[in-house]
Write an enzyme that holds these catalytic residues in place. Sequence first.
Site, PDB file in Angstrom:
ATOM      1  CG  ASP A  30      -2.778   8.694  -2.677  1.00  0.00           C
ATOM      2  OD1 ASP A  30      -1.868   9.636  -3.254  1.00  0.00           O
ATOM      3  OD2 ASP A  30      -2.932   8.088  -1.623  1.00  0.00           O
ATOM      4  CD  GLU A  34       4.259   5.773  -5.575  1.00  0.00           C
ATOM      5  OE1 GLU A  34       3.125   5.378  -4.781  1.00  0.00           O
ATOM      6  OE2 GLU A  34       4.595   7.543  -4.729  1.00  0.00           O
TER       7      GLU A  34
HETATM    8  O1  FUB Z   1      -1.834   7.504  -0.380  1.00  0.00           O
HETATM    9  C1  FUB Z   1      -0.049   6.468  -0.335  1.00  0.00           C
HETATM   10  C2  FUB Z   1       0.462   6.067  -1.295  1.00  0.00           C
HETATM   11  O2  FUB Z   1       1.077   7.413  -1.250  1.00  0.00           O
HETATM   12  C3  FUB Z   1      -0.318   6.101  -3.048  1.00  0.00           C
HETATM   13  O3  FUB Z   1      -0.986   4.670  -3.175  1.00  0.00           O
HETATM   14  C4  FUB Z   1       0.719   6.776  -3.509  1.00  0.00           C
HETATM   15  O4  FUB Z   1      -0.020   6.827  -5.153  1.00  0.00           O
HETATM   16  C5  FUB Z   1       1.306   7.592  -3.453  1.00  0.00           C
HETATM   17  O5  FUB Z   1       0.728   8.545  -2.843  1.00  0.00           O
END
Ligand code: FUB
Length: 342
Positions: free
Chosen positions: A32, A242
């Site tokens: 991320d 997301e």
């Molecule tokens: O790293 C945890 C979660 O996985 C993140 O918040 C999301 O965007 C995904 O990459």
Amino acid sequence: IAGCSKPEEAPKAQETDKYIAQPLVTEIFTADPSAHVFDGKLYIYPSHDIDTGIPDDDLGNQYAMRDYRVLELDKPGGKVAIGPVALDVDDVPWASKSMWAPDAAYKDGTYFLYFPAKDKDGIFRIGVATSDTPMGPFKAEPEPIKSSFSMDPAVFTDDDGTSYMYFGGIWGGQLQKWASGKYDPSIGDVDLKQDDKPALMPKVAKMAPDMKEFAEAPRDAMILDTNGKPVLGGDHDKRFFEASWMYRRGGKYYFTYSTGDTHFLNYAIGDNPYGPFTYTGHILLPVQGWTSHHSIVDWDGKTWLLFHDTQLSGKNHLRNVKMTELHFNADGTIQTIDPFKH
Ligand code: FUB
């Protein structure tokens, strides 16, 4: 600072030549990546992946991270310094676990680290912590940002100095549970299951001058299809899942995001920070590993895509960040990147 990094696991990379980019660091697992240029250097604010033995599930319980460490580069391709712990969950009074994808910002001599975490009731909130250096350590505010919910904050500062936070994520990110404006635990753990209705949209809110609060109630950052209608919940190749990130190029605002279960990084273009944004295409095709999450930054005369995959571990929850150059066509569209060489 690199000396502060304690090797945790140094798995051997397999078949390194099949990937278009190599991991930026191998001493720790990172994901991320939110990248920013401060004083000419590139700072990357990633998640710090760890192995807790929790099995993979649809809610992402295997992403059981507890702290953050910042990466620093002087020049593209240069040595990457790994900072010491910048913030630990134990130093966040309101948080219990799940220190997921963070971001950072700078204003008036202060660096701000924005991070999601589950509160003591297991509900995702977004917190802020401050430091006078980009590497931290950061000191967390005692409470999460008022009216914040869900996860994956990304803070964008426009040319006029106004900052906006984009955030949200469905499934384990809990955005669907806030569809009515209030947390509703009776709503399922996936999405609203309304495939022919507008998808759940990412949220955007202007930040207050102190960068520690929202200046307004969060609103939908609408992603429209090319027919001008909201992308539908059933359109999993296009709908928001997301990993919000805003990138401005000239007068155009590129809202970029992950499609989760179809594993694309997409972009949608608008004329202002609130949108609406029109879906335009893929930035990155699916990487190795379930999640895909990124940032885009101008640095050293080029535009870079920061992203992650699971090259080092082959495990969904033990990821490694990478960077590669991003290219635009004359009409402003992005040249889609294939993470594998063919
Ligand atoms: O790293 C945890 C979660 O996985 C993140 O918040 C999301 O965007 C995904 O990459």
